[in-house]
Scaffold this motif. Structure first.
Motif, PDB file in Angstrom:
ATOM      1  N   ALA A 148       0.817  -1.275  -0.048  1.00 54.45           N
ATOM      2  CA  ALA A 148       0.033  -0.044  -0.091  1.00 54.45           C
ATOM      3  C   ALA A 148       0.780   1.370   0.002  1.00 54.45           C
ATOM      4  N   PRO A 149       0.420   2.465  -0.817  1.00 57.11           N
ATOM      5  CA  PRO A 149       1.217   3.406  -0.685  1.00 57.11           C
ATOM      6  C   PRO A 149       1.687   4.159   0.710  1.00 57.11           C
ATOM      7  N   SER A 150       0.729   3.858   1.703  1.00 58.97           N
ATOM      8  CA  SER A 150       1.495   4.273   3.022  1.00 58.97           C
ATOM      9  C   SER A 150       2.417   3.399   3.612  1.00 58.97           C
ATOM     10  N   ASP A 151       2.320   2.145   3.255  1.00 56.77           N
ATOM     11  CA  ASP A 151       3.353   1.252   3.956  1.00 56.77           C
ATOM     12  C   ASP A 151       4.613   1.388   3.011  1.00 56.77           C
ATOM     13  N   GLN A 152       4.607   1.791   1.725  1.00 55.14           N
ATOM     14  CA  GLN A 152       5.817   2.000   1.061  1.00 55.14           C
ATOM     15  C   GLN A 152       6.654   3.282   1.388  1.00 55.14           C
ATOM     16  N   ALA A 153       5.674   4.256   2.105  1.00 56.71           N
ATOM     17  CA  ALA A 153       6.360   5.425   2.482  1.00 56.71           C
ATOM     18  C   ALA A 153       7.088   5.315   3.792  1.00 56.71           C
ATOM     19  N   LEU A 154       6.290   4.372   4.733  1.00 54.19           N
ATOM     20  CA  LEU A 154       6.559   4.110   6.022  1.00 54.19           C
ATOM     21  C   LEU A 154       7.802   3.332   5.781  1.00 54.19           C
ATOM     22  N   LEU A 155       8.203   2.461   4.959  1.00 52.98           N
ATOM     23  CA  LEU A 155       9.341   1.693   4.709  1.00 52.98           C
ATOM     24  C   LEU A 155      10.335   2.868   4.428  1.00 52.98           C
ATOM     25  N   GLU A 156      10.304   3.561   3.596  1.00 51.78           N
ATOM     26  CA  GLU A 156      11.314   4.633   2.871  1.00 51.78           C
ATOM     27  C   GLU A 156      11.747   5.510   4.341  1.00 51.78           C
ATOM     28  N   LEU A 157      10.784   6.019   5.007  1.00 51.76           N
ATOM     29  CA  LEU A 157      11.105   6.803   6.058  1.00 51.76           C
ATOM     30  C   LEU A 157      11.781   6.039   7.237  1.00 51.76           C
ATOM     31  N   ARG A 158      11.234   4.871   7.538  1.00 51.35           N
ATOM     32  CA  ARG A 158      12.218   4.048   8.402  1.00 51.35           C
ATOM     33  C   ARG A 158      13.855   3.867   7.677  1.00 51.35           C
ATOM     34  N   GLU A 159      14.142   3.629   6.546  1.00 51.46           N
ATOM     35  CA  GLU A 159      15.364   3.704   6.339  1.00 51.46           C
ATOM     36  C   GLU A 159      16.159   4.895   6.673  1.00 51.46           C
ATOM     37  N   PHE A 160      15.595   6.123   6.327  1.00 48.51           N
ATOM     38  CA  PHE A 160      16.160   7.237   6.527  1.00 48.51           C
ATOM     39  C   PHE A 160      16.583   7.254   8.254  1.00 48.51           C
TER      40      PHE A 160
END
Length: 237
Positions: free
Chosen positions: A182-194
């Motif tokens: 889901a778009p929100s999960d993909q955004a969460l994954l990218e922010l967690r990488e930061f």
């Protein structure tokens, strides 16, 4: 749905620290579109009352517009998240929270997206969590894996053609591991990488603290409109 941008800036701005990149931006495009449509509708109805109204009606309409338009924009168009290599800036309806990545304890999502920093919890309004979209993406991934198919391949595509998403996966976001999210999960994954890349120091006292800036450009006109509206209604407008 979220959108992201990651374009390099000119080498002149990079300095001696290496290449710099523009902020990656996350926001709900559905919220922006619906907000713009609602702003146009409210402005049209209010403008019609100002032009055609009589007595106190035009003043009531003006006060209503002054109260309503900033709030509509604040909850639909304004929310956004700007993630750079050094910090995250969360623009919520009534305030903006800026904190270096080293000051972020965690970013999590259950029924809403949240950031933990400085011992406090901040809602991330720009990324709405949809359980429906999450379940849909999970079903798409399961169907593609069961069929031994590439969930991002173009049906009937020629060898060497540019990969894309299948019609059944249009609502999901392709991940590097072949999982539709889901778009929100993909955004969460990218922010967690930061967050993981800039791990916070163990000493809580040495962590950078969030900087809060209240959106007075939203609060002031909405408050003024509410006061004028209350006065006009109080005097029988």
């Amino acid at each position: 749905m979220t959108s992201s941008k990651d374009r390099p800036t000119s080498s002149a701005t990079a300095g001696d620290e290496g290449p710099k990149y523009a902020d990656r931006v996350y926001r709900s495009m559905a919220g922006v579109i619906s907000g713009i449509a609602l702003i146009v509708l409210v402005a049209w109805l209010g403008g019609d009352a100002v032009v055609r109204g009589s007595g106190h009606a035009p003043w009531l309409a003006l006060a209503g517009l002054l109260f309503a338009l900033p709030l509509v924009a604040a909850f639909t168009v304004r929310p956004a998240i700007f993630a750079s290599d050094t910090r995250i800036r969360v623009r919520n309806p009534f305030r903006t929270i800026t904190v270096p990545w080293a000051g972020v304890d965690a970013i999590r999502a259950s029924y809403s997206m949240e950031m933990l920093a400085g011992g406090k919890k901040y809602q991330l309004w720009a990324i709405p969590v949809s359980l429906r979209a999450r379940k849909r993406a999970s079903r798409q991934t399961s169907r593609a894996q069961a069929a031994g198919d590439d969930p991002f391949a173009i049906p009937g595509g020629r060898p060497g053609s540019r990969p894309g998403m299948r019609p059944g996966a249009r609502r999901g976001v392709p991940g590097d591991d072949g999982t539709i999210r889901a778009p929100s999960d993909q955004a969460l994954l990218e922010l967690r990488e930061f967050v993981e890349l800039h791990a916070a120091p163990d000493d809580a006292a040495s962590r950078p603290q969030p900087e809060i800036r209240w959106a007075y450009e939203v609060i002031a006109p909405a408050l003024a409109g509410a006061i004028v509206l209350a006065v006009l209604l109080g005097i029988g407008g």
